[in-house]
Design an enzyme around this catalytic site. Structure first.
Site, short mmCIF file in Angstrom:
data_model
loop_
_atom_site.label_atom_id
_atom_site.label_comp_id
_atom_site.label_asym_id
_atom_site.label_seq_id
_atom_site.Cartn_x
_atom_site.Cartn_y
_atom_site.Cartn_z
CG LEU A 1 -1.90 -1.23 1.27
CD1 LEU A 1 -2.81 -1.11 2.49
CD2 LEU A 1 -2.70 -1.48 0.01
CB CYS A 2 4.42 2.14 0.26
SG CYS A 2 4.69 2.12 2.02
CG HIS A 3 0.97 6.38 -2.70
ND1 HIS A 3 0.53 6.43 -1.39
CD2 HIS A 3 -0.14 6.49 -3.47
CE1 HIS A 3 -0.78 6.57 -1.38
NE2 HIS A 3 -1.22 6.60 -2.63
CG MET B 1 5.93 3.92 5.31
SD MET B 1 6.15 3.33 7.01
CE MET B 1 6.82 1.71 6.73
CD GLU B 2 8.89 5.94 0.74
OE1 GLU B 2 8.11 5.41 -0.06
OE2 GLU B 2 8.49 6.57 1.74
CG ASP C 1 23.90 -10.79 4.97
OD1 ASP C 1 23.73 -11.98 5.28
OD2 ASP C 1 24.31 -10.43 3.84
#
Length: 161
Positions: A76-78, A114-115, A129
């Protein structure tokens, strides 16, 4: 004032928010994450003797790439036309940890929180990692939105108190 979840419609179903009527504004978000590790692991990274190469440079690139891929990772992120993504990594030897900060910027109709959070998170995961062969009990912590500017909700600054 009652707040509602923006990604849930009147029927309780997940949906992508319609931003077509929103104004274009400059939007900026900053986020952070920490990777806690032993002093030996941190020294291995800082000395440049890690057998996988430059851990911080690799994590920085991973964070930048992740910010650009956020709509592919988070439902749902643009998709956004980011104009700036910056990932900074700073060793904090006194605390046996690394602090990652990210900044994302654009002129658009929706925010870049969010980015920024994705950039910091993936940079932290990349450090984990690359170093897991020498230490498996590292801890990724405090993934936090530090600041957000632009849009109708205005300026937000994280206040830990």
């Amino acid at each position: 004032m009652t707040q509602t979840l923006s990604h849930i419609n009147a029927s309780g179903e997940a949906h992508m928010v319609d931003v077509s009527e929103k104004d274009i504004t400059v939007r900026i978000a900053r986020a952070q994450a920490f990777v806690e590790m032993s002093s030996d692991t941190l020294e291995l990274i800082l000395s440049g003797k890690h057998h996988k190469g430059d851990v911080f440079a690799t994590a920085r690139i991973a964070g930048i790439m992740a910010a650009k891929k956020t709509p592919e990772l988070i439902p749902l992120c643009h998709p956004l036309m980011l104009t700036k993504v910056e990932v900074d990594i700073e060793a904090e030897p006194d605390n046996n940890r690394v602090r990652i900060t990210s900044l994302c910027k654009l002129s658009g109709k929706t925010g870049v929180e969010m980015e920024a959070l994705t950039a910091a998170s993936v940079a932290a995961l990349t450090i984990y990692d690359m170093c897991k062969a020498v230490q498996k009990d590292m801890v990724i912590s405090a993934v936090t939105l530090l600041e957000k500017q632009g849009g109708k909700s205005g300026h937000f600054v994280h206040n830990p108190e």
